[in-house]
Design a protein around this motif. Structure first.
Motif, PDB file in Angstrom:
ATOM      1  N   UNK A 162       3.768  11.632 -12.400  1.00  0.00           N
ATOM      2  CA  UNK A 162       5.201  11.337 -12.383  1.00  0.00           C
ATOM      3  C   UNK A 162       5.972  12.306 -11.495  1.00  0.00           C
ATOM      4  N   UNK A 163       5.780  13.606 -11.696  1.00  0.00           N
ATOM      5  CA  UNK A 163       6.582  14.589 -10.966  1.00  0.00           C
ATOM      6  C   UNK A 163       6.351  14.502  -9.463  1.00  0.00           C
ATOM      7  N   UNK A 164       5.112  14.320  -9.062  1.00  0.00           N
ATOM      8  CA  UNK A 164       4.814  14.222  -7.628  1.00  0.00           C
ATOM      9  C   UNK A 164       5.490  12.995  -7.019  1.00  0.00           C
ATOM     10  N   UNK A 165       5.469  11.874  -7.741  1.00  0.00           N
ATOM     11  CA  UNK A 165       6.104  10.651  -7.232  1.00  0.00           C
ATOM     12  C   UNK A 165       7.603  10.842  -7.070  1.00  0.00           C
ATOM     13  N   UNK A 166       8.241  11.459  -8.069  1.00  0.00           N
ATOM     14  CA  UNK A 166       9.686  11.687  -7.978  1.00  0.00           C
ATOM     15  C   UNK A 166      10.012  12.718  -6.904  1.00  0.00           C
ATOM     16  N   UNK A 167       9.162  13.719  -6.746  1.00  0.00           N
ATOM     17  CA  UNK A 167       9.342  14.675  -5.652  1.00  0.00           C
ATOM     18  C   UNK A 167       9.345  13.944  -4.312  1.00  0.00           C
ATOM     19  N   UNK A 203       8.455   8.861 -17.508  1.00  0.00           N
ATOM     20  CA  UNK A 203       9.140   8.710 -16.224  1.00  0.00           C
ATOM     21  C   UNK A 203      10.648   8.659 -16.425  1.00  0.00           C
ATOM     22  N   UNK A 204      11.102   7.941 -17.447  1.00  0.00           N
ATOM     23  CA  UNK A 204      12.532   7.864 -17.743  1.00  0.00           C
ATOM     24  C   UNK A 204      13.098   9.251 -18.062  1.00  0.00           C
ATOM     25  N   UNK A 205      12.369  10.026 -18.842  1.00  0.00           N
ATOM     26  CA  UNK A 205      12.839  11.371 -19.212  1.00  0.00           C
ATOM     27  C   UNK A 205      12.916  12.288 -17.998  1.00  0.00           C
ATOM     28  N   UNK A 206      11.878  12.264 -17.161  1.00  0.00           N
ATOM     29  CA  UNK A 206      11.856  13.139 -15.990  1.00  0.00           C
ATOM     30  C   UNK A 206      12.912  12.727 -14.979  1.00  0.00           C
ATOM     31  N   UNK A 234       0.791  -1.239   0.000  1.00  0.00           N
ATOM     32  CA  UNK A 234       0.000   0.000   0.000  1.00  0.00           C
ATOM     33  C   UNK A 234       0.820   1.283   0.000  1.00  0.00           C
ATOM     34  N   UNK A 235       2.099   1.223   0.410  1.00  0.00           N
ATOM     35  CA  UNK A 235       2.899   2.453   0.446  1.00  0.00           C
ATOM     36  C   UNK A 235       3.644   2.706  -0.861  1.00  0.00           C
ATOM     37  N   UNK A 236       3.511   1.810  -1.839  1.00  0.00           N
ATOM     38  CA  UNK A 236       4.143   2.055  -3.126  1.00  0.00           C
ATOM     39  C   UNK A 236       3.477   3.249  -3.812  1.00  0.00           C
ATOM     40  N   UNK A 237       4.219   3.895  -4.676  1.00  0.00           N
ATOM     41  CA  UNK A 237       3.741   5.097  -5.348  1.00  0.00           C
ATOM     42  C   UNK A 237       3.089   4.707  -6.678  1.00  0.00           C
ATOM     43  N   UNK A 238       1.780   4.915  -6.769  1.00  0.00           N
ATOM     44  CA  UNK A 238       1.038   4.559  -7.977  1.00  0.00           C
ATOM     45  C   UNK A 238       1.231   5.656  -9.024  1.00  0.00           C
ATOM     46  N   UNK A 239       1.833   5.264 -10.147  1.00  0.00           N
ATOM     47  CA  UNK A 239       2.041   6.183 -11.268  1.00  0.00           C
ATOM     48  C   UNK A 239       1.439   5.510 -12.497  1.00  0.00           C
ATOM     49  N   UNK A 240       0.139   5.691 -12.645  1.00  0.00           N
ATOM     50  CA  UNK A 240      -0.564   5.069 -13.765  1.00  0.00           C
ATOM     51  C   UNK A 240      -0.970   6.082 -14.826  1.00  0.00           C
ATOM     52  N   UNK A 241      -0.528   7.334 -14.653  1.00  0.00           N
ATOM     53  CA  UNK A 241      -0.756   8.361 -15.666  1.00  0.00           C
ATOM     54  C   UNK A 241       0.403   9.354 -15.606  1.00  0.00           C
ATOM     55  N   UNK A 242       0.620  10.041 -16.708  1.00  0.00           N
ATOM     56  CA  UNK A 242       1.788  10.913 -16.838  1.00  0.00           C
ATOM     57  C   UNK A 242       1.785  12.032 -15.807  1.00  0.00           C
ATOM     58  N   UNK A 243       0.609  12.552 -15.455  1.00  0.00           N
ATOM     59  CA  UNK A 243       0.562  13.708 -14.560  1.00  0.00           C
ATOM     60  C   UNK A 243       0.971  13.361 -13.130  1.00  0.00           C
TER      61      UNK A 243
END
Length: 443
Positions: free
Chosen positions: A161-166, A190-193, A150-159
């Protein structure tokens, strides 16, 4: 700027080393030892290694009359850099540092444990409150929908990405670990960011992309050989793969057992991985355990060294496969042979390999199982010297830790003294006489 700062620090440290040499005072001298040059696969006999604080300050074949607080005569013994387990996890809030140290595993790449546990652990190790390996850690994992934890970061859409990497950067993650279900278009963004932020991406090959495209996009490592057999055949593997995660697909379907390997195609594709400097961490030991469920794991005395809830979980997982019929178990053996053959092809193609165990998965014992991984890599047909290289200087090169992975002047003195030569038999990495962590004998 960071690179220049690191070079300056090293130069200052070397200058201090020279001052100490002039004063002929050191903390530790290891005399008449055979140094294993892991980079070149050579044994260099009758060497004297001088250590001050946490660094090697001199290596010579001439006996010196320097004043050493402690002298160890190591005739007929062999000195190697500390070993690295390049794929580990913790069991909730348990870190197993003692088990790593006593097995000469002085560095680990932790592929998922929340940083709110890892950071205090690193602080305790760095402040010498406890003895533990050097930790390089991912923190939380980036995944698509319905993650395993449950603590994994769900990134299922491009928008997203930045919040997850932050979040990862705020928490102190050393790199980005990706997993199975990330959508294709999200993955490449995600690779580019990540590249813009100077973050390396490591982990599973997402099932939405192939390994060549992911390598070309800059993913730094692929774990468990997932997706790599697909580069060795023109057959279409895992026709139903998008219904499963990688683990379920490998264990449930026969594709990796029935695959017809085209070596010329494999080498052509592997040349891309080599040219991109994409590392592979096979973790053969976890596959070996799962593909050989009838091994009497419960009779191994090591089981008593670990928490009962953990070993009970292990037995439950293994029992699932013990109950399978003979045809399933025969196919599992074929899958293991496929993984070993592909590992050898990767090695022969010059793809850089690193050694990891996937501890704490079933009967992947923290510390102990790295030695089993090294034996399995040898069983693939890889020479002992190159297997040792995977667990030492390859690991350091992958992590860009220039002060680790080799026995050199100026390097961190995290070392393992062996009673037998690992270049002659990789099993000798288990035959440990002494362990030195950051210049101090801890075993």
């Amino acid at each position: 700027m960071k690179k220049a700062k690191n070079i300056l620090i090293i130069l200052i440290q070397l200058f201090i080393c020279q001052l100490l040499l002039a004063q002929k005072k050191v903390d530790l001298a290891i005399k008449d030892v055979t140094i294993i040059d892991v980079k070149n696969g050579k044994a260099i006999p009758h060497q004297h290694v001088f250590i001050n604080n946490n660094r090697i300050i001199a290596i010579t074949n001439q006996s010196k009359s320097w004043d050493a607080k402690k002298v160890i005569t190591a005739s007929n013994k062999f000195l190697i850099p500390g070993l690295w387990d390049m794929h580990t996890h913790n069991w909730w809030q348990i870190h197993f540092s003692d088990h790593y140290i006593k097995n000469g595993v002085l560095g680990v790449r932790n592929m998922y444990t929340p940083m709110n546990f890892i950071n205090p652990l690193k602080d305790s190790i760095n402040s010498n409150k406890i003895n533990g390996p050097k930790y390089i850690a991912a923190g939380r994992v980036i995944e698509g929908t319905n993650p395993e934890f449950p603590d994994w970061l769900v990134v299922d859409s491009i928008h997203k990405i930045k919040k997850a990497l932050d979040t990862l950067q705020m928490e102190g993650s050393d790199f980005v670990k990706v997993y199975n279900k990330i959508p294709k278009e999200v993955y490449f963004e995600l690779m580019k960011e990540s590249a813009k932020r100077g973050l390396s991406v490591q982990g599973h090959l997402p099932m939405s992309v192939n390994a060549i495209d992911a390598s070309n996009a800059g993913q730094k490592s692929f774990e468990h050989l997932l997706g790599i057999p697909d580069l060795c055949t023109s057959d279409s593997l895992f026709k139903n793969k998008y219904k499963f995660n990688w683990f379920a697909a490998v264990m449930r379907e026969d594709d990796y057992g029935t695959i017809k390997i085209d070596e010329s195609l494999a080498k052509k594709n592997f040349s891309v991985l080599k040219n991109n400097n994409t590392y592979i961490c096979p973790t053969l030991v976890v596959w070996n355990n799962l593909f050989h469920p009838d091994i009497p794991f419960e009779s191994n005395s090591l089981i008593n060294k670990f928490p009962k809830d953990m070993t009970a979980y292990w037995m439950g997982e293994i029992d699932r496969y013990r109950k399978k019929d003979a045809a399933y178990k025969q196919m599992a053996l074929k899958k293991m042979e496929t993984f070993k053959k592909i590992t050898l092809l990767l090695y022969q193609s010059g793809v850089p390999l690193i050694a990891g165990t996937d501890a704490i998965n079933p009967f992947c014992y923290p510390g102990y199982s790295l030695h089993d991984e090294l034996v399995l890599l040898k069983d693939c047909g890889i020479p002992d010297a190159d297997v040792l290289k995977m667990a030492t200087c390859n690991a350091a090169e992958f992590l860009q830790l220039k002060e680790y992975g080799q026995i050199k002047v100026g390097n961190i003195a995290s070392l393992v003294l062996l009673n037998a030569n690992p270049l002659k038999n990789i099993k000798n990495t288990k035959n440990i006489d002494k362990v030195f962590l950051n210049g101090k004998q801890v075993l």
